[in-house]
Scaffold this motif. Structure first.
Motif, PDB file in Angstrom:
ATOM      1  N   SER A 114       0.825  -1.212   0.000  1.00  0.00           N
ATOM      2  CA  SER A 114       0.000   0.000   0.000  1.00  0.00           C
ATOM      3  C   SER A 114       0.860   1.263   0.000  1.00  0.00           C
ATOM      4  N   LEU A 115       2.022   1.216   0.661  1.00  0.00           N
ATOM      5  CA  LEU A 115       2.938   2.365   0.627  1.00  0.00           C
ATOM      6  C   LEU A 115       3.465   2.593  -0.781  1.00  0.00           C
ATOM      7  N   SER A 116       3.798   1.507  -1.461  1.00  0.00           N
ATOM      8  CA  SER A 116       4.351   1.640  -2.817  1.00  0.00           C
ATOM      9  C   SER A 116       3.322   2.198  -3.794  1.00  0.00           C
ATOM     10  N   GLY A 137       5.384  -6.723  15.126  1.00  0.00           N
ATOM     11  CA  GLY A 137       4.607  -5.856  14.260  1.00  0.00           C
ATOM     12  C   GLY A 137       4.995  -4.394  14.381  1.00  0.00           C
ATOM     13  N   LEU A 138       5.699  -4.037  15.471  1.00  0.00           N
ATOM     14  CA  LEU A 138       6.168  -2.665  15.635  1.00  0.00           C
ATOM     15  C   LEU A 138       7.199  -2.299  14.574  1.00  0.00           C
ATOM     16  N   LEU A 139       7.738  -3.303  13.878  1.00  0.00           N
ATOM     17  CA  LEU A 139       8.677  -3.031  12.791  1.00  0.00           C
ATOM     18  C   LEU A 139       8.009  -2.342  11.604  1.00  0.00           C
ATOM     19  N   VAL A 140       6.700  -2.193  11.670  1.00  0.00           N
ATOM     20  CA  VAL A 140       6.021  -1.442  10.619  1.00  0.00           C
ATOM     21  C   VAL A 140       6.501   0.011  10.603  1.00  0.00           C
ATOM     22  N   LEU A 141       6.955   0.514  11.743  1.00  0.00           N
ATOM     23  CA  LEU A 141       7.442   1.903  11.792  1.00  0.00           C
ATOM     24  C   LEU A 141       8.698   2.092  10.947  1.00  0.00           C
ATOM     25  N   GLY A 148       9.818   6.729   3.294  1.00  0.00           N
ATOM     26  CA  GLY A 148       9.920   8.187   3.185  1.00  0.00           C
ATOM     27  C   GLY A 148       9.247   8.885   4.349  1.00  0.00           C
ATOM     28  N   ILE A 149      10.027   9.634   5.128  1.00  0.00           N
ATOM     29  CA  ILE A 149       9.473  10.305   6.299  1.00  0.00           C
ATOM     30  C   ILE A 149       8.522  11.429   5.899  1.00  0.00           C
ATOM     31  N   LYS A 150       8.969  12.270   4.990  1.00  0.00           N
ATOM     32  CA  LYS A 150       8.144  13.408   4.577  1.00  0.00           C
ATOM     33  C   LYS A 150       6.870  12.939   3.881  1.00  0.00           C
ATOM     34  N   LYS A 151       7.002  11.962   3.044  1.00  0.00           N
ATOM     35  CA  LYS A 151       5.853  11.431   2.296  1.00  0.00           C
ATOM     36  C   LYS A 151       4.798  10.842   3.229  1.00  0.00           C
ATOM     37  N   ASN A 154       1.910  12.166   7.844  1.00  0.00           N
ATOM     38  CA  ASN A 154       0.584  12.048   8.462  1.00  0.00           C
ATOM     39  C   ASN A 154       0.324  10.638   8.975  1.00  0.00           C
ATOM     40  N   LEU A 155       0.801   9.653   8.217  1.00  0.00           N
ATOM     41  CA  LEU A 155       0.634   8.258   8.634  1.00  0.00           C
ATOM     42  C   LEU A 155       1.425   7.996   9.911  1.00  0.00           C
ATOM     43  N   ILE A 156       2.642   8.488   9.978  1.00  0.00           N
ATOM     44  CA  ILE A 156       3.483   8.296  11.159  1.00  0.00           C
ATOM     45  C   ILE A 156       2.836   8.930  12.385  1.00  0.00           C
TER      46      ILE A 156
END
Length: 376
Positions: A114-116, A137-141, A148-151, A154-156
């Motif tokens: 979904s990120l791609s 599952g915390l490895l999702v971060l 991409g942090i900037k991209k 909002n999700l982060i």
């Protein structure tokens, strides 16, 4: 057992294992999402119904996720190859045993997909599911950060509160607090040799996709798993990463076929033999048949369950040796003043009116005065 706790006391059971190590209980080792699903299925159709659905669901979701994501990334043929590769797993037995860990790579891979594709809502849902399933599952971060942090700002921000909550929870109550962590590259003897095919081909495939969007998130996840898990359990670490490696491995085999179309039938035939052999061989060792459907789900523990149900009330506390403590809890709903995994710091076990010992394949029931009152 966690599912039974949620059924009997949903609020308490979501955040604490309260049936064992009475009266203190113990902290969770896994987030509750999958146990909520198990509890729901158990409540609807009973424990055997729940177990059958969950075992089937784990296998289907693993194969379908590998196949679907790979087909979206690299084409339908690659999707077919990925579905076969993922069955040649390092620990195929874990696919048929109900455990939250099996769902971690599924939710992580769906998040990577979904990120791609810049699907923020889907990324948010799959990220929350990963975070709510298992500590890994915390490895999702780091997966999201690698994309991409900037991209993904909002999700982060959206998933950070839940991540912070579980980081604090496990920092305070984690497995290390009980001194129960193993070490020393254990589990190497459990690794299925045929799983080297998806692992090696997937590693080569990573090189081929190094310029694609999904490369960095996949590498971030695999690196995180190897750092956190490889030293403690080699087989489990490899099982966590075989799903994304099956996907990248499908790209590698697809490239081979593109360069030599005549090899298509040979490669597919070999992969079919590989996946079926790797997956079915361990399962063939299990001595089961359709006749077992008439046997109580608790199997040899059923007479013990029946005895406890008959001779104690739901509010009673019993003691049981570590080998059967958790089973007694989920079979009967009785609280147990002992446990099997991770006793909380300072826990002192106390004997009860009913005390259950497992000795030489039999269950010895003793009273508080250590007098044997029943042998099952």
């Amino acid at each position: 057992m966690r599912a039974r706790e949620i059924i009997d006391d949903p609020i308490h059971g979501l955040l604490w294992d309260y049936m064992v190590y009475y009266p203190a209980g113990r902290p969770l080792w896994h987030q509750p999402l999958i146990h909520i699903l198990m509890a729901s299925l158990w409540w609807i159709g009973g424990v055997r119904f729940m177990h059958s659905i969950m075992c089937t669901l784990q296998i289907l979701l693993t194969v379908l996720t590998a196949s679907w994501v790979s087909s979206k990334f690299y084409g339908e043929r690659a999707g077919f190859i990925a579905g076969m590769l993922v069955l040649a797993a390092p620990r195929p037995d874990t696919l048929s045993v109900v455990m939250p860990a099996t769902f971690v790579p599924i939710f992580i891979v769906l998040t990577i997909y979904s990120l791609s594709k810049s699907k923020l809502k889907l990324s948010f849902i799959t990220s929350l599911m990963a975070i709510s399933t298992h500590i890994m599952g915390l490895l999702v971060l780091p997966v999201i950060l690698a994309d991409g942090i900037k991209k993904n700002r909002n999700l982060i921000i959206a998933i950070s509160p839940l991540i912070i909550f579980w980081i604090i929870y496990f920092a305070v109550y984690g497995p290390s607090s009980s001194g129960n962590l193993s070490s020393g590259f254990q589990g190497l003897d459990l690794v299925n040799e045929l799983s080297l095919i998806p692992i090696i081909s997937g590693t080569i495939g990573l090189w081929f996709i190094r310029k694609r969007k999904e490369f960095k998130p996949i590498v971030a996840y695999i690196t995180g798993i190897l750092i956190l898990q490889l030293y403690f359990d080699v087989s489990r670490a490899l099982q966590y990463v075989v799903l994304p490696l099956a996907i990248t491995g499908s790209y590698f085999f697809n490239q081979l076929i593109n360069r030599s179309p005549a090899s298509f039938k040979i490669i597919i035939l070999l992969l079919v033999i590989l996946s079926s052999s790797a997956f079915l061989a361990p399962l063939s060792l299990i001595d089961t048949s359709w006749a077992d459907m008439s046997t109580p789900f608790e199997n040899r523990y059923y007479p013990l369950k029946k005895y406890i149900d008959t001779h104690t009330s739901p509010d009673d506390v019993v003691w049981a040796s570590g080998s059967v403590a958790d089973k007694v809890a989920w079979m009967t709903g009785r609280r147990v003043s002992n446990g099997r995994y991770g006793p909380p710091p300072g826990f002192q076990e106390t004997f009860q009116d009913v005390n259950i010992y497992e000795e030489n394949g039999k269950f010895i029931i003793r009273n508080k005065d250590n007098e044997t009152i029943q042998i099952i």
